[in-house]
Design a protein around this motif. Sequence first.
Motif, PDB file in Angstrom:
ATOM      1  N   GLU A   1       0.857  -1.178   0.000  1.00  0.00           N
ATOM      2  CA  GLU A   1       0.000   0.000   0.000  1.00  0.00           C
ATOM      3  C   GLU A   1       0.894   1.229   0.000  1.00  0.00           C
ATOM      4  OE1 GLU A   1      -2.340  -0.419   3.542  1.00  0.00           O
ATOM      5  OE2 GLU A   1      -3.632  -1.958   2.646  1.00  0.00           O
ATOM      6  N   MET A   2       0.612   2.148  -0.919  1.00  0.00           N
ATOM      7  CA  MET A   2       1.389   3.386  -1.010  1.00  0.00           C
ATOM      8  C   MET A   2       0.460   4.550  -0.705  1.00  0.00           C
ATOM      9  SD  MET A   2       2.907   5.404  -4.252  1.00  0.00           S
ATOM     10  CE  MET A   2       1.325   6.185  -4.457  1.00  0.00           C
ATOM     11  N   LYS A   3       0.896   5.430   0.175  1.00  0.00           N
ATOM     12  CA  LYS A   3       0.127   6.636   0.489  1.00  0.00           C
ATOM     13  C   LYS A   3       1.064   7.833   0.395  1.00  0.00           C
ATOM     14  CE  LYS A   3      -3.104   4.290   3.552  1.00  0.00           C
ATOM     15  NZ  LYS A   3      -4.374   4.382   2.925  1.00  0.00           N
ATOM     16  N   LEU A   4       0.601   8.851  -0.287  1.00  0.00           N
ATOM     17  CA  LEU A   4       1.371  10.074  -0.477  1.00  0.00           C
ATOM     18  C   LEU A   4       0.597  11.222   0.160  1.00  0.00           C
ATOM     19  CD1 LEU A   4       3.947  11.158  -1.968  1.00  0.00           C
ATOM     20  CD2 LEU A   4       2.410  11.775  -3.840  1.00  0.00           C
ATOM     21  N   TYR A   5       1.249  11.928   1.102  1.00  0.00           N
ATOM     22  CA  TYR A   5       0.612  13.015   1.842  1.00  0.00           C
ATOM     23  C   TYR A   5       1.340  14.328   1.589  1.00  0.00           C
ATOM     24  CZ  TYR A   5      -1.478   9.281   4.673  1.00  0.00           C
ATOM     25  OH  TYR A   5      -2.158   8.173   5.105  1.00  0.00           O
ATOM     26  N   ALA A   6       0.596  15.418   1.605  1.00  0.00           N
ATOM     27  CA  ALA A   6       1.212  16.747   1.585  1.00  0.00           C
ATOM     28  C   ALA A   6       1.814  16.976   2.967  1.00  0.00           C
ATOM     29  CB  ALA A   6       0.173  17.811   1.275  1.00  0.00           C
ATOM     30  N   GLN A   7       3.041  17.472   3.012  1.00  0.00           N
ATOM     31  CA  GLN A   7       3.697  17.691   4.307  1.00  0.00           C
ATOM     32  C   GLN A   7       3.074  18.848   5.081  1.00  0.00           C
ATOM     33  OE1 GLN A   7       7.996  17.818   4.616  1.00  0.00           O
ATOM     34  NE2 GLN A   7       8.201  16.472   2.851  1.00  0.00           N
ATOM     35  N   ASP A   8       2.628  19.876   4.393  1.00  0.00           N
ATOM     36  CA  ASP A   8       2.150  21.063   5.106  1.00  0.00           C
ATOM     37  C   ASP A   8       0.842  20.832   5.859  1.00  0.00           C
ATOM     38  OD1 ASP A   8       0.591  20.890   2.847  1.00  0.00           O
ATOM     39  OD2 ASP A   8       0.854  22.975   2.230  1.00  0.00           O
ATOM     40  N   ASP A   9      -0.117  20.119   5.265  1.00  0.00           N
ATOM     41  CA  ASP A   9      -1.419  19.959   5.928  1.00  0.00           C
ATOM     42  C   ASP A   9      -1.828  18.493   6.133  1.00  0.00           C
ATOM     43  OD1 ASP A   9      -2.043  19.212   3.348  1.00  0.00           O
ATOM     44  OD2 ASP A   9      -3.454  20.852   2.979  1.00  0.00           O
TER      45      ASP A   9
ATOM     46  N   ASN B   1       7.649  17.623  -7.749  1.00  0.00           N
ATOM     47  CA  ASN B   1       7.722  18.724  -8.706  1.00  0.00           C
ATOM     48  C   ASN B   1       6.480  18.835  -9.573  1.00  0.00           C
ATOM     49  OD1 ASN B   1      10.249  19.652  -7.857  1.00  0.00           O
ATOM     50  ND2 ASN B   1      11.287  18.112  -9.105  1.00  0.00           N
ATOM     51  N   ILE B   2       5.782  17.733  -9.786  1.00  0.00           N
ATOM     52  CA  ILE B   2       4.554  17.774 -10.591  1.00  0.00           C
ATOM     53  C   ILE B   2       3.456  18.519  -9.836  1.00  0.00           C
ATOM     54  CG2 ILE B   2       2.717  16.355 -11.622  1.00  0.00           C
ATOM     55  CD1 ILE B   2       4.943  14.252 -12.179  1.00  0.00           C
ATOM     56  N   ARG B   3       3.307  18.203  -8.554  1.00  0.00           N
ATOM     57  CA  ARG B   3       2.280  18.859  -7.737  1.00  0.00           C
ATOM     58  C   ARG B   3       2.773  20.184  -7.150  1.00  0.00           C
ATOM     59  NH1 ARG B   3       1.642  13.275  -6.515  1.00  0.00           N
ATOM     60  NH2 ARG B   3      -0.475  12.558  -6.925  1.00  0.00           N
ATOM     61  N   GLY B   4       4.089  20.361  -7.094  1.00  0.00           N
ATOM     62  CA  GLY B   4       4.669  21.588  -6.543  1.00  0.00           C
ATOM     63  C   GLY B   4       4.562  21.686  -5.028  1.00  0.00           C
ATOM     64  N   VAL B   5       4.521  20.541  -4.340  1.00  0.00           N
ATOM     65  CA  VAL B   5       4.425  20.545  -2.872  1.00  0.00           C
ATOM     66  C   VAL B   5       5.417  19.548  -2.281  1.00  0.00           C
ATOM     67  CG1 VAL B   5       1.982  21.224  -2.829  1.00  0.00           C
ATOM     68  CG2 VAL B   5       2.583  18.814  -2.827  1.00  0.00           C
ATOM     69  N   ALA B   6       5.789  19.807  -1.033  1.00  0.00           N
ATOM     70  CA  ALA B   6       6.609  18.853  -0.286  1.00  0.00           C
ATOM     71  C   ALA B   6       5.693  17.719   0.166  1.00  0.00           C
ATOM     72  CB  ALA B   6       7.251  19.544   0.909  1.00  0.00           C
ATOM     73  N   VAL B   7       6.179  16.481   0.049  1.00  0.00           N
ATOM     74  CA  VAL B   7       5.338  15.325   0.343  1.00  0.00           C
ATOM     75  C   VAL B   7       6.026  14.347   1.294  1.00  0.00           C
ATOM     76  CG1 VAL B   7       4.078  15.439  -1.852  1.00  0.00           C
ATOM     77  CG2 VAL B   7       6.155  14.043  -1.693  1.00  0.00           C
ATOM     78  N   ARG B   8       5.196  13.498   1.890  1.00  0.00           N
ATOM     79  CA  ARG B   8       5.659  12.382   2.722  1.00  0.00           C
ATOM     80  C   ARG B   8       5.097  11.123   2.093  1.00  0.00           C
ATOM     81  NH1 ARG B   8       3.085  10.147   7.720  1.00  0.00           N
ATOM     82  NH2 ARG B   8       1.536  11.722   7.259  1.00  0.00           N
TER      83      ARG B   8
END
Length: 167
Positions: free
Chosen positions: A40-48, A147-154
């Motif tokens: 299972e892969m989950k990608l989260y925005a780091q800021d929120d 870079n595609i979404r332009g956000v820092a991710v976890r």
Amino acid sequence: MNKWMFLMALLSVVSGLVAGQQTDLKVDKFSGEWEFSKVEMKLYAQDDGRLLEDKVFTTTESTKNINGLVPFSIKFSRHQCIISHRNGIEGGEFRLINDKEFTFSPDVQGKENLNSTNRIPAITYRYRIEDRNWLAIDMPAAFYKDNIRGVAVRLLYTCYYQLKPVK
């Protein structure tokens, strides 16, 4: 006085042996070869903390675009571990930290030449064993800028394995 010292020494040895046996029993639950079931892969925005992507991969072939270090199979034998992944095979030592975490210290060829500044650190994994035949491992999180979404991710991977039957 000597009897008390002898009894204290004996008690210390016996308690150490019992603790060692309990640790060995905990390690024994890992023994065997565990085969890939799913990731299972989950990608989260780091800021929120917003969930950006959620995917499940059920075959080793479907995992070709994910981290090359996600294990396809893991073989535990006492305190030794062999991990097979897309990038190759690694062996090393594994140690239980507690009932939810273990460490894996990869073997390094020529490690006698390594000094303290360039040693490979042990990797800590969170785990769950379900029904004795199922192992779930939470891989260490990866943090980067998408870079595609332009956000820092976890990025989080949870890997599931089934114990291979002994023939």
